[in-house]
Design a protein around this motif. Structure first.
Motif, PDB file in Angstrom:
ATOM      1  N   LEU A   1       0.812  -1.217   0.000  1.00 47.94           N
ATOM      2  CA  LEU A   1       0.000   0.000   0.000  1.00 47.94           C
ATOM      3  C   LEU A   1       0.847   1.270   0.000  1.00 47.94           C
ATOM      4  N   GLY A   2       2.119   1.151   0.368  1.00 49.02           N
ATOM      5  CA  GLY A   2       2.974   2.326   0.467  1.00 49.02           C
ATOM      6  C   GLY A   2       2.512   3.273   1.571  1.00 49.02           C
ATOM      7  N   MET A   3       1.976   2.711   2.656  1.00 48.73           N
ATOM      8  CA  MET A   3       1.508   3.537   3.778  1.00 48.73           C
ATOM      9  C   MET A   3       2.518   3.459   4.918  1.00 48.73           C
ATOM     10  N   THR A   4       2.410   4.414   5.845  1.00 46.45           N
ATOM     11  CA  THR A   4       3.235   4.313   7.054  1.00 46.45           C
ATOM     12  C   THR A   4       2.560   3.292   7.979  1.00 46.45           C
ATOM     13  N   ALA A   5       3.352   2.714   8.880  1.00 50.98           N
ATOM     14  CA  ALA A   5       2.808   1.704   9.801  1.00 50.98           C
ATOM     15  C   ALA A   5       1.704   2.318  10.664  1.00 50.98           C
ATOM     16  N   GLY A   6       1.922   3.550  11.119  1.00 48.35           N
ATOM     17  CA  GLY A   6       0.939   4.208  11.985  1.00 48.35           C
ATOM     18  C   GLY A   6      -0.387   4.427  11.274  1.00 48.35           C
TER      19      GLY A   6
END
Lengths: 209, 100
Positions: B41-46
């Protein structure tokens, strides 16, 4: 948390459908593994290996055993590289039904090549040297073609299916045409084709990322 | 612009829609590790954690904490209810666009 507010913005139906389609395509591509390792490794193996066999048939400057000693190690290397790419890629992070399917598919390759080895070892001493080389070449590419088509059907990847079908057609033409033509078709057609497809897919994947 | 009435508000947000689409694309009976999903997804873990919590509260995803060898691993998957919600959502979108 930086983009949460923006992310919550509702989308129009058109934007929503586009987002779903793009995300599905991106996920399928990433699950398929690195195309350079999956396709181009096979392409290079055939380009060089069958190229060496063609040089033997056309010019006689190298022996058949030398050519096969280039082809088969490169094919084993390509198989190792492509299965490593699958495990290290996004698909390696998935567990469940699809990873069981992948393991079974991997075993199908190993069993296929084991059958080829047994049959080839048995029959090749009975054949003239050039026909023996053709037997090894046609058998190995039959396994590749059939398993690529099966893989395309299992994971519903039309390109994988059609690549396998393309190899099968060239393999049939080569088997009928004789050792020189078969080696040329496998080197330039199958090898070149897979190498190019791998690079093009890698390029497209980079654009989507 | 407000979300149309028929559309599930839990899914109708870009980030959660992308999470649902990705989990749905894995196919039934498959789970993905949290880092694997984050990379896809290319998202940050948070950011991903926040959205997964909302989806879990809605009963759309299940989060399984386990061990692989000795390393703790978190797997994420769509629930049956989540898969049905995603199918209903995409059907509603297509209806809105008169594609069906």
């Amino acid at each position: 948390m930086d983009r949460l507010e923006d992310d919550e913005r509702p989308l129009s139906p058109e934007e929503t459908l586009r987002l779903i389609e793009e995300q599905q395509a991106r996920t399928s591509m990433r699950l398929g593994g690195d195309p350079l390792m999956i396709y181009t490794s096979w392409g290079v193996a055939w380009l060089a290996g069958f190229g060496a066999l063609f040089v033997h048939y056309a010019y006689g400057s190298i022996t058949q055993n030398m050519a096969l000693a280039v082809l088969f190690p490169l094919m084993i290397l390509a198989m190792a590289i492509s299965s490593f790419a699958q495990r290290k890629g996004a698909a390696g992070q998935v567990r469940g039904e699809s990873s069981v399917r992948g393991t079974m598919y991997g075993f199908a390759w190993a069993f296929g090549f084991a059958c080829m080895g047994a049959l080839g070892t048995r029959l090749s001493p009975l054949l003239p040297p050039d026909e023996s080389g053709l037997l090894w070449g046609v058998m190995s590419m039959t396994i590749v073609a059939v398993l690529y088509m099966a893989g395309g059907a299992i994971w519903r990847v039309p390109m994988m299916f059609f690549l396998g079908a393309g190899v099968a057609v060239l393999n049939v033409i080569g088997a009928v045409g004789g050792p020189g033509l078969h080696a040329l078709l496998m080197s330039v057609g199958a090898g070149g084709g897979f190498a190019v497809v791998g690079v093009v897919q890698w390029w497209r994947q980079r654009d989507r990322a | 612009m407000t979300a149309p009435r028929d559309l599930d508000p839990v899914i109708h947000a870009q980030a959660r829609l992308r999470v649902m689409t990705t989990l749905n694309a894995l196919g039934e009976e498959n789970q993905i590790t949290f880092p694997g999903l984050k990379d896809l997804l290319g998202m940050t873990a948070g950011n991903l954690s926040v959205h997964l919590t909302k989806l879990e509260e809605a009963g759309y995803v299940e989060i399984v904490k386990t061990h692989r060898v000795r390393t703790p691993v978190t797997y994420v998957a769509l629930t049956r209810q989540g898969r049905r919600a995603f199918e209903d959502y995409t059907a509603a979108i297509r209806e809105l666009l008169d594609l069906t």
